[in-house]
Design a protein around this motif. Structure first.
Motif, PDB file in Angstrom:
ATOM      1  N   ARG A   1      37.283  38.157  45.001  1.00  0.00           N
ATOM      2  CA  ARG A   1      38.497  38.404  44.210  1.00  0.00           C
ATOM      3  C   ARG A   1      39.168  39.685  44.693  1.00  0.00           C
ATOM      4  NH1 ARG A   1      37.903  39.878  37.872  1.00  0.00           N
ATOM      5  NH2 ARG A   1      37.937  37.615  37.546  1.00  0.00           N
ATOM      6  N   LEU A   2      40.489  39.623  44.873  1.00  0.00           N
ATOM      7  CA  LEU A   2      41.281  40.795  45.230  1.00  0.00           C
ATOM      8  C   LEU A   2      42.170  41.155  44.048  1.00  0.00           C
ATOM      9  CD1 LEU A   2      42.115  42.778  47.571  1.00  0.00           C
ATOM     10  CD2 LEU A   2      44.069  41.238  47.918  1.00  0.00           C
ATOM     11  N   ILE A   3      42.147  42.417  43.659  1.00  0.00           N
ATOM     12  CA  ILE A   3      43.004  42.932  42.595  1.00  0.00           C
ATOM     13  C   ILE A   3      44.039  43.866  43.224  1.00  0.00           C
ATOM     14  CG2 ILE A   3      43.100  44.172  40.395  1.00  0.00           C
ATOM     15  CD1 ILE A   3      41.309  41.701  40.309  1.00  0.00           C
ATOM     16  N   LEU A   4      45.316  43.614  42.980  1.00  0.00           N
ATOM     17  CA  LEU A   4      46.393  44.512  43.388  1.00  0.00           C
ATOM     18  C   LEU A   4      47.088  45.002  42.120  1.00  0.00           C
ATOM     19  CD1 LEU A   4      48.050  42.477  46.311  1.00  0.00           C
ATOM     20  CD2 LEU A   4      46.251  44.223  46.479  1.00  0.00           C
ATOM     21  N   ALA A   5      47.338  46.301  42.028  1.00  0.00           N
ATOM     22  CA  ALA A   5      47.972  46.840  40.820  1.00  0.00           C
ATOM     23  C   ALA A   5      48.914  47.975  41.184  1.00  0.00           C
ATOM     24  CB  ALA A   5      46.921  47.323  39.823  1.00  0.00           C
ATOM     25  N   ARG A   6      49.908  48.137  40.308  1.00  0.00           N
ATOM     26  CA  ARG A   6      50.925  49.158  40.511  1.00  0.00           C
ATOM     27  C   ARG A   6      51.120  49.938  39.223  1.00  0.00           C
ATOM     28  NH1 ARG A   6      57.033  48.021  42.340  1.00  0.00           N
ATOM     29  NH2 ARG A   6      57.483  50.171  42.905  1.00  0.00           N
ATOM     30  N   ASP A   7      51.445  51.232  39.321  1.00  0.00           N
ATOM     31  CA  ASP A   7      51.542  52.083  38.134  1.00  0.00           C
ATOM     32  C   ASP A   7      52.654  51.644  37.195  1.00  0.00           C
ATOM     33  OD1 ASP A   7      54.070  53.730  38.639  1.00  0.00           O
ATOM     34  OD2 ASP A   7      52.949  54.204  40.439  1.00  0.00           O
ATOM     35  N   ARG A   8      52.695  52.250  36.023  1.00  0.00           N
ATOM     36  CA  ARG A   8      53.532  51.766  34.923  1.00  0.00           C
ATOM     37  C   ARG A   8      55.027  51.776  35.244  1.00  0.00           C
ATOM     38  NH1 ARG A   8      49.130  54.364  32.985  1.00  0.00           N
ATOM     39  NH2 ARG A   8      48.019  53.500  31.166  1.00  0.00           N
ATOM     40  N   VAL A   9      55.502  52.806  35.943  1.00  0.00           N
ATOM     41  CA  VAL A   9      56.949  52.901  36.195  1.00  0.00           C
ATOM     42  C   VAL A   9      57.325  52.627  37.641  1.00  0.00           C
ATOM     43  CG1 VAL A   9      57.452  54.418  34.250  1.00  0.00           C
ATOM     44  CG2 VAL A   9      56.788  55.410  36.456  1.00  0.00           C
ATOM     45  N   GLY A  10      56.351  52.436  38.528  1.00  0.00           N
ATOM     46  CA  GLY A  10      56.675  52.069  39.899  1.00  0.00           C
ATOM     47  C   GLY A  10      56.847  53.237  40.843  1.00  0.00           C
ATOM     48  N   LYS A  11      56.068  54.304  40.654  1.00  0.00           N
ATOM     49  CA  LYS A  11      56.137  55.426  41.577  1.00  0.00           C
ATOM     50  C   LYS A  11      55.676  55.031  42.979  1.00  0.00           C
ATOM     51  CE  LYS A  11      56.245  59.426  41.434  1.00  0.00           C
ATOM     52  NZ  LYS A  11      57.235  60.355  42.044  1.00  0.00           N
ATOM     53  N   LYS A  12      54.638  54.225  43.037  1.00  0.00           N
ATOM     54  CA  LYS A  12      54.059  53.857  44.332  1.00  0.00           C
ATOM     55  C   LYS A  12      54.356  52.387  44.633  1.00  0.00           C
ATOM     56  CE  LYS A  12      53.755  57.164  45.329  1.00  0.00           C
ATOM     57  NZ  LYS A  12      54.134  57.831  46.581  1.00  0.00           N
ATOM     58  N   PRO A  13      54.781  52.082  45.852  1.00  0.00           N
ATOM     59  CA  PRO A  13      55.214  50.718  46.193  1.00  0.00           C
ATOM     60  C   PRO A  13      54.052  49.824  46.619  1.00  0.00           C
ATOM     61  CG  PRO A  13      55.576  52.177  48.058  1.00  0.00           C
ATOM     62  CD  PRO A  13      55.026  53.045  46.953  1.00  0.00           C
ATOM     63  N   LEU A  14      54.266  48.519  46.507  1.00  0.00           N
ATOM     64  CA  LEU A  14      53.268  47.560  46.990  1.00  0.00           C
ATOM     65  C   LEU A  14      53.949  46.220  47.284  1.00  0.00           C
ATOM     66  CD1 LEU A  14      50.257  47.515  47.616  1.00  0.00           C
ATOM     67  CD2 LEU A  14      49.840  46.575  45.346  1.00  0.00           C
ATOM     68  N   TYR A  15      53.912  45.826  48.559  1.00  0.00           N
ATOM     69  CA  TYR A  15      54.439  44.530  49.001  1.00  0.00           C
ATOM     70  C   TYR A  15      53.283  43.562  49.231  1.00  0.00           C
ATOM     71  CZ  TYR A  15      58.855  46.930  50.153  1.00  0.00           C
ATOM     72  OH  TYR A  15      60.020  47.641  50.101  1.00  0.00           O
ATOM     73  N   TRP A  16      53.573  42.258  49.105  1.00  0.00           N
ATOM     74  CA  TRP A  16      52.537  41.269  49.381  1.00  0.00           C
ATOM     75  C   TRP A  16      53.155  39.946  49.810  1.00  0.00           C
ATOM     76  CZ3 TRP A  16      51.719  36.705  46.447  1.00  0.00           C
ATOM     77  CH2 TRP A  16      52.509  36.582  45.307  1.00  0.00           C
ATOM     78  N   ARG A  17      52.362  39.159  50.506  1.00  0.00           N
ATOM     79  CA  ARG A  17      52.731  37.783  50.848  1.00  0.00           C
ATOM     80  C   ARG A  17      51.451  36.976  50.894  1.00  0.00           C
ATOM     81  NH1 ARG A  17      51.825  37.185  56.739  1.00  0.00           N
ATOM     82  NH2 ARG A  17      52.749  35.107  56.605  1.00  0.00           N
ATOM     83  N   ALA A  18      51.590  35.674  50.699  1.00  0.00           N
ATOM     84  CA  ALA A  18      50.404  34.816  50.654  1.00  0.00           C
ATOM     85  C   ALA A  18      50.738  33.432  51.174  1.00  0.00           C
ATOM     86  CB  ALA A  18      49.862  34.728  49.224  1.00  0.00           C
ATOM     87  N   ASP A  19      49.704  32.739  51.666  1.00  0.00           N
ATOM     88  CA  ASP A  19      49.821  31.312  51.966  1.00  0.00           C
ATOM     89  C   ASP A  19      48.666  30.603  51.267  1.00  0.00           C
ATOM     90  OD1 ASP A  19      47.552  31.703  53.551  1.00  0.00           O
ATOM     91  OD2 ASP A  19      48.656  31.665  55.451  1.00  0.00           O
ATOM     92  N   HIS A  20      48.354  29.407  51.669  1.00  0.00           N
ATOM     93  CA  HIS A  20      47.348  28.620  50.942  1.00  0.00           C
ATOM     94  C   HIS A  20      45.939  29.178  51.091  1.00  0.00           C
ATOM     95  CE1 HIS A  20      47.257  27.096  55.083  1.00  0.00           C
ATOM     96  NE2 HIS A  20      46.013  26.715  54.839  1.00  0.00           N
ATOM     97  N   SER A  21      45.700  30.045  52.099  1.00  0.00           N
ATOM     98  CA  SER A  21      44.337  30.528  52.320  1.00  0.00           C
ATOM     99  C   SER A  21      44.204  32.040  52.313  1.00  0.00           C
ATOM    100  CB  SER A  21      43.806  29.999  53.660  1.00  0.00           C
ATOM    101  OG  SER A  21      44.597  30.480  54.740  1.00  0.00           O
TER     102      SER A  21
END
Length: 638
Positions: free
Chosen positions: A131-151
């Protein structure tokens, strides 16, 4: 503070790709690099060492190394969390804040987010559950981009990291571009590329066995609380700001503050000076054009608190800084205050590694004049539809044909403003290109493609769904969820990280935000007066002259630049073959905008948005395309 990148997969991860993803964001973390690899995950990070410099390397692990984390940001309550976790039997290897994440996850799962006080974007890999957990702070100070496919799923602090994957298609998302032209930034969850998304602030993404789910974990409650004594409110505000500032002054590296001359940054400097055993280092930039120069106000605060003050008059060649900004901003970004932000970060980094800022003060305490306008407009009844249609039509006509700041232009804007319901009024106030202006500049094909896509609905929906009881409360809510994380915090993150500088914002402490969200509207805005409570609370701390000054903002002489030193550049870049080949904008319409601006009408915001899109496209989407004569994007920097 650092940059993070990685991937998880039901197949074997591409470890070499993750290393390239980290290499391209070395500016975010020049002090070190770390990786984790196993059968289904590869995580990486670049480190800017601030806390626990000696032993704070990442990735971090729990006791049996089944849980791994990479982390960008700061956890300000980490010492308290470490004590709690140690009492429960957890063992720590280092002395910093990063390790709290893996042990908190062991104890609380994703509910751990409720315990964190700070700014962060992180990835936790649970090897046992895959399991992978990605999280971002409450107001968005720090950025996080993501993309996914079927695997597989990929994530990174910057979009350029994801673009290191040759399997990622660099196709412009037309909806993201459409929204960008309205708001001057690409709002979450979109990114400028199809198939790539931003994780919105206050959200957590859980990826397991090829499937991603996203949920929101925090939202401000805008229900007004009862405040019977304004003096008590002033005192409580000072207490909260002192505490929020104190926890952000923890650093093993040199620390200072941006000092613009506005109330917010001045209040933070005052709070620092009251709690620092040493002189606070302060940094300010200005322009030769006095309309955009606040250095004299910054000096008032610097002198009052005896700070170690540093100033810079910006006179650098724009043809040098624009391609640098286009490279660092991975998406088109049209807030021109990114230019002074970059320079003040550059100045600061020559002296310190951490800088405190005044970001968030306006959104907490009603600092913009548009808040006063919306507050007053709440008393205007809705116009009958035929009258509203006519008012909007004539308002648009007058505005388009009037010169900048002319009385006629103001009348036109007012006619357009009163023609709309409150939610639409605010969305329109916040827009760069209005819907009819976008339709006029689009090619036939692009106009048809976007015919059913109303960008103003993004802010209208936030306005309608707000828990606030007043229009003022609703627009504060809207800005906290859109303009703040989409524009202001992106600008600060990118310009500071481009210079390997960490920025911290006391006004964005969630305890202060939650308290301010319950303030009655009249405590902040009355008539045309804004930020009333903060000004009264700061009266013992700041010079009266500063408290009485109208808000100036962090602006630049953009209209003059586009008629002067940037006139030739904007014409060439917006009308050449590279621009025309995309088939998005009508050349005749762009030329008309350029001509009318040169003749005195103010179309600077729209021309700047188009110019920044073109410069971004040449820096990222079509490598090798001409951008600026004699200036190269610093692609070797990362």
């Amino acid at each position: 503070m650092c940059g993070i990148a990685g991937m998880a997969s039901t197949l074997a991860p591409d470890t070499n790709l993750v290393r390239r993803m980290c290499d391209v964001i070395t500016h975010r973390g020049p002090d070190g690099v770390g990786y984790h690899d196993d059968d289904h995950a590869a995580l990486g990070m670049r480190r800017l060492a601030i806390i626990d410099v000696a032993t704070g390397d990442q990735p971090v692990y729990n006791e049996d190394s089944a849980i791994t984390a990479v982390f960008n940001g700061e956890i300000y309550n980490y010492a308290e969390l470490r004590r709690e976790l140690t009492a429960k039997g957890h063992r720590f290897r280092g002395e910093g804040d990063s390790e709290t994440l893996v042990h908190l996850y062991e104890e609380h799962g994703t509910d751990m987010l409720d315990r964190l006080r700070g700014m962060f974007a992180f990835a936790i890999w649970d090897r046992t559950r895959e399991r992978l957990i990605l999280a971002r702070d409450r107001v968005g100070k720090k950025p996080l981009y993501w993309r996914a496919d079927h695997s597989s799923i990929w994530f990174a602090s910057e979009l350029k990291s994801l673009a290191q994957d040759p399997g990622m298609r660099r196709e412009i998302d037309p909806v993201a571009l459409h929204h960008y032209l309205t708001y001057q930034y690409v709002p979450a969850p979109w990114s400028i590329y199809e198939g790539v998304r931003k994780l919105p602030p206050a959200h957590v993404l859980i990826w397991e066995h090829g499937r991603a789910t996203i949920r929101r974990y925090w939202k401000l409650d805008r229900a007004e609380q009862r405040f019977t004594d304004e003096r008590e409110a002033e005192e409580r505000l000072r207490e909260l700001l002192l505490e929020a500032t104190r926890v952000r002054m923890v650093s093993e590296r040199p620390l200072g503050a941006f000092l613009s001359g506005g109330i917010d940054s001045s209040a933070v400097v005052a709070a620092m000076a009251m709690q620092s055993p040493e002189k606070v280092k302060t940094f300010c930039i200005g322009f030769e054009d006095r309309r955009y120069d606040e250095r004299h106000k910054a000096r008032l605060v610097a002198e009052r608190y005896g700070t170690d003050h540093h100033e810079l008059a910006v006179s650098a060649d724009l043809l040098d800084v624009l391609p640098r900004l286009a490279w660092h901003f991975d998406e088109p970004f049209a807030d021109s205050s990114a230019i002074p932000s970059f320079y003040v970060a550059q100045l600061s980094r020559s002296h310190v590694t951490v800088a405190l800022t005044g970001d968030g003060g306006d959104e907490c305490f009603g600092g913009y004049q548009r808040y006063a306008l919306m507050n007053q407009a709440g008393r205007i009844p809705a116009l009958p539809r035929p009258l509203a249609t006519a008012s909007a039509r004539f308002g648009n006509l007058i505005t388009e044909r009037s010169h900048s700041k002319s009385p006629a232009r103001q009348v036109g804007r007012l006619m357009r403003f009163v023609a709309e319901p409150p939610s639409r009024r605010y969305a329109t106030l916040m827009s760069c290109f209005k819907p009819e202006q976008k339709a006029a500049i689009y090619t036939d094909a692009f106009r048809e493609q976007m015919a059913d896509m109303d960008s103003l609905l993004l802010l209208e929906t936030l306005f309608r769904e707000s828990s606030a009881a007043t229009d003022l409360g609703r627009v504060l809510d809207v800005d906290t969820m859109s303009y703040l994380p989409g524009d202001l915090l992106v600008k600060v993150d990118i310009t500071t990280m481009a210079n390997s500088l960490e920025a911290r914002s006391p006004f964005l402490d969630h305890h202060l935000l939650e308290w301010a969200a319950g303030l009655p509207a009249a405590m902040n805005v009355r008539g045309r007066r804004t930020k009333l409570l903060l000004k009264r609370a700061m009266a013992p701390w700041l010079p009266q002259e500063l408290l009485n000054c109208p808000k100036q903002g962090f602006g630049v002489p953009l209209a003059a630049w586009l008629r002067g030193e940037l006139r030739e550049l904007s014409h060439d870049v917006l009308t050449d073959e590279t621009a025309r080949s995309k088939g998005l904008f009508r050349r005749a319409a762009v030329l008309d905008l350029l001509r009318r601006h040169a003749e005195g009408a103010d179309h600077s915001d729209r021309l700047w948005a188009l110019l920044q899109f073109e410069l971004w496209h040449r820096a990222h989407a079509v490598p090798g395309a001409p951008a600026l004569t004699g200036a190269a994007c610093p692609q070797t920097r990362g």
